[in-house]
Design an enzyme around this catalytic site. Sequence first.
Site, PDB file in Angstrom:
ATOM      1  N   GLU A  89       0.831  -1.203   0.000  1.00 17.20           N
ATOM      2  CA  GLU A  89       0.000   0.000   0.000  1.00 17.20           C
ATOM      3  C   GLU A  89       0.866   1.254   0.000  1.00 17.20           C
ATOM      4  O   GLU A  89       1.810   1.384   0.771  1.00 17.20           O
ATOM      5  CB  GLU A  89      -0.918   0.050   1.227  1.00 17.20           C
ATOM      6  CG  GLU A  89      -1.822   1.277   1.180  1.00 17.20           C
ATOM      7  CD  GLU A  89      -2.469   1.648   2.518  1.00 17.20           C
ATOM      8  OE1 GLU A  89      -2.345   0.879   3.475  1.00 17.20           O
ATOM      9  OE2 GLU A  89      -3.069   2.726   2.575  1.00 17.20           O
ATOM     10  N   ASP A 156      10.088   5.516  15.066  1.00 16.92           N
ATOM     11  CA  ASP A 156       9.996   6.950  14.817  1.00 16.92           C
ATOM     12  C   ASP A 156      10.509   7.664  16.057  1.00 16.92           C
ATOM     13  O   ASP A 156      10.006   7.439  17.162  1.00 16.92           O
ATOM     14  CB  ASP A 156       8.512   7.304  14.554  1.00 16.92           C
ATOM     15  CG  ASP A 156       8.318   8.793  14.312  1.00 16.92           C
ATOM     16  OD1 ASP A 156       9.326   9.503  14.124  1.00 16.92           O
ATOM     17  OD2 ASP A 156       7.156   9.238  14.315  1.00 16.92           O
ATOM     18  N   ASP A 158      11.064  11.449  17.473  1.00 16.33           N
ATOM     19  CA  ASP A 158      10.710  12.817  17.139  1.00 16.33           C
ATOM     20  C   ASP A 158      11.268  13.762  18.196  1.00 16.33           C
ATOM     21  O   ASP A 158      11.179  13.494  19.386  1.00 16.33           O
ATOM     22  CB  ASP A 158       9.192  12.943  17.098  1.00 16.33           C
ATOM     23  CG  ASP A 158       8.767  14.173  16.343  1.00 16.33           C
ATOM     24  OD1 ASP A 158       8.118  14.035  15.312  1.00 16.33           O
ATOM     25  OD2 ASP A 158       9.120  15.291  16.786  1.00 16.33           O
TER      26      ASP A 158
END
Lengths: 467, 478
Positions: A89, A156, A158
């Site tokens: 996807e 991730d 951040d």
Amino acid sequence: MDIDEPEIHENSDEDMAVGPSSNKKDDKEHNFWKNNSNEIKANPERFGIEESSMELLRVFYNRFFPYKTYCYWLNYNNIEMNKSFQNREFNFVKPGNEEVYIRYLSFDTIEEFKNEVLRVCPKKIDIGAVFTAKPKEKKSLKLSALKPVEKELVFDIDMDDYDEFRTCCSGATICEKCWQLIAVAIKILSAALREDFGFKHLLWVYSGRRGVHCWVCDERARKLNDDERKSIASYLGVIKGGAQQTKKVHLYKNSIHPSINRAHKIIEKYFEQVILEDQEVLKDKQEWTKVLDCIPDDNVRHRLNDNWSDNPSKHSIEKWDNLLEELNSSAKTTKNQKKADSLQICKIEIMLQYLYPRLDEAVSTKMNHLLKSPFCVHPITGRVCVPIILEECENFNPMTVPTISSLYNEINDYDRRNVKNDRERNLHDYEKTSLRPYIKYFEKFIQNVLKETLAKNRALNQTSMEF
Amino acid sequence: MFSSTDTNNKRALASSNIRGDRYEVKRHQKYPHALNFYSVPPTEEITIDEFEGFAFDRLQVLKALEGAILRNKSEEDIKDIDKKLSLPLHSDDAAKAYPLEEERRKDHISHFILRLAYSRTVDLRNWFLKYECALFKLRFIRENKEERLAFLNNENIRWKNLSQAERELMREKFTKEESNACSITYDDELFEIDFEKVPDLVAKRAVYIKEGKAYVPTTEQISLVMYEFRQRLAKALELASKSFITLRNERIMPMLDEIIKYDGRTQTTNNYSLIDNPNADNLAEHFPLCMQHLYQNLCEKHHLKHFARIQFNLFLKGIGLTVEEALAFWRKSFSEIDEAKFLKDYAYNIRHNYGLEGKRQDYKPLNCMSIISSYRPNSGEIHGCPFREFSQSNLSAKLVQMGVRDEEHIKEILNLTEGEHYQIACTKYFEITRGLSDKNNDNVIIGTIEHPNEYLNASVSNEKNRMKMNNKDKMVNK
């Protein structure tokens, strides 16, 4: 690749002064739209600000995006396109001010992918999971026929999560000093993924503004189910608690897991420079209170606070020494064994609280989670999401990452200088610019990944021959 | 149960056995251990009464476990949950003389009946898997060390074990603190396992992990055993579901249907008509949210679609409406539909629900389990369990509309639905709207709602109690 020279339009400097999506809070940040305004030439009559950045994006997708390597990567095979790529996807965000998502895209060939990217010119590309069928055929499929089966294990980190103590910058901004927080996080996480879980292929990618993503591409990692992903994220999650929680790391003196010990050893190398020198987390009362809040003893806290309030100009390094002495001597004098233990372990807890990676767990735990793709362009900074070389992550400078406009200028300069030079006609466009080392690194990384699948396929073929 | 004429069933149950080659099919003369991995199906004959009784008794235990786990009961609290209900399973070393063989036979057979009954849909399979695992786990923990070992040996379950020399190497490498964190005592066994097999231990950082291998001490063995149990049962359930499709047995099927509909606490023969006057208007106030939602829609649009009609009609039947009353009610409600069409399209189905048409099955009011998991609504359909089918924002709007004003309460309910605890959410909703929720009192006031009619009855009797209390107060004041 044969790509037509894109049409570029003239523009006056004035209109380019403020970008549409530039955030007022970001004034410290290297603002892509602002700084490069005088170098963009587009016609104000025909194009607004968005359109000129669209032009740059189009040039980027036309001349720089590494389609082949990129698609081979997601295909995990460079011989023929298979389900790994075709059932994957993708999600495009349409250009323009609004966030318009085109979900459940999938492509059968590299050409199809490339043509669609060039047609839509997405301001962001997200990569999702590999499904049991082609996501683009979603509407004609039963819901149960479209299930995620594989995806890279992703992480991730951040900068946002470091804002509670970051003193050099805040919010979306980032500088070389606070990059070091990320660099240490990368080192710790890489060590754990490699040594503990045995993963080899870790692709670290700069997210374009204030964070990094890690794509673990090993086959074993791609096949993990959500429960297994959750267990890894939890294993790696040491920092617990939100804004309402001052002390976020809790350890027991007599029981320290080897992975925590290893992280602590890595942190010891950087703590003084990054936390005490660069961030100066003990500089003034507001900052040092946060550190003192982690100490489980009122007397120690008060003594240190009084000491530092009397000599606020002491350097953070000296204050840290005070803190260690206090903890040691108090641990020795107290008769309560439990208290002594908690004071002794407190130093490690504080160090981990400041430098252990702060992970966004939700990203890692769901196979179906979308994550911004490498080599897309950050819509606000214009920076390309380039891979970070793990071994050199400390020296990575987010401020000097190529932007779509710097690349545009570089390639134009190059073309102007080399108009008559036929010998270098064979060079790829990226090779003429500062994007070169990043793509070279990416290619090498993918080659290593492919080598492994190739070897595995060969072994598989051999065993099937035996029958 | 599987009398020689029922060859189909026998085959179905036998094929739900995992890989016949590895676990050879042997006739169970006796059960050497209390614990059972249920790899071999029972092959004896049993009576219909036993079939039903065994299945319902086990279901009661699984349902009780579900309630206890969702309510965060401690391991200590649920330790003997099966013994307290009617599925005792004692160890060989039990102090008293229990009919061990009989207990184990019942445990064995009841597992296989439920396995077949619950193999039908993914939701049912997952539910069964989850609570069978919980049941096995508490039983495994209950056994002593020797018995566990004997059982595992018998099942031929072994893991790669580190040698003394390898353990010594590890001892040299680790600090005392590190060994403690990984619960390694170097004199005891240490298993080397792929880390994927022990996600709970990985998540807690409770074991040493190196290059993809987890090193599991005997104290954490339960995680390994549970992994084996879960994997095998999951596979077996998949197989059972495939054979279920081919299972067309007129005697067994209706019984399996009954099992699914069984709500765990009340017997299937239970009559819900505790309501004195079913036609009273204010009865709607006592409806659970699912039925409120259908009733409101019916009042507004004078129509309900097929599955919504079934759900609501059987609910009315449960309240005690006779078929005549039900027909009158629907006739009145479908006011925009002419008589001929009503009789042609709708009356049949209503009568069918009452067992007066077609195969004349007397349908039971749907319980929460069926409302939640079978026939999920498609677009345009409004039936099902609102706690499952409503989006978070729609549900919170609905809750506000129904009078839940406290932000905390709404959040709590939304959290429960997000965690897929729809029935607990419904129970919470009941407690809140009936003024039974007391923050300082953590006691369970009512059991988990398992059936819409049970909800209604609880609501009605709650109001009766309140009125009684009020009257008493008035008397005292006088």
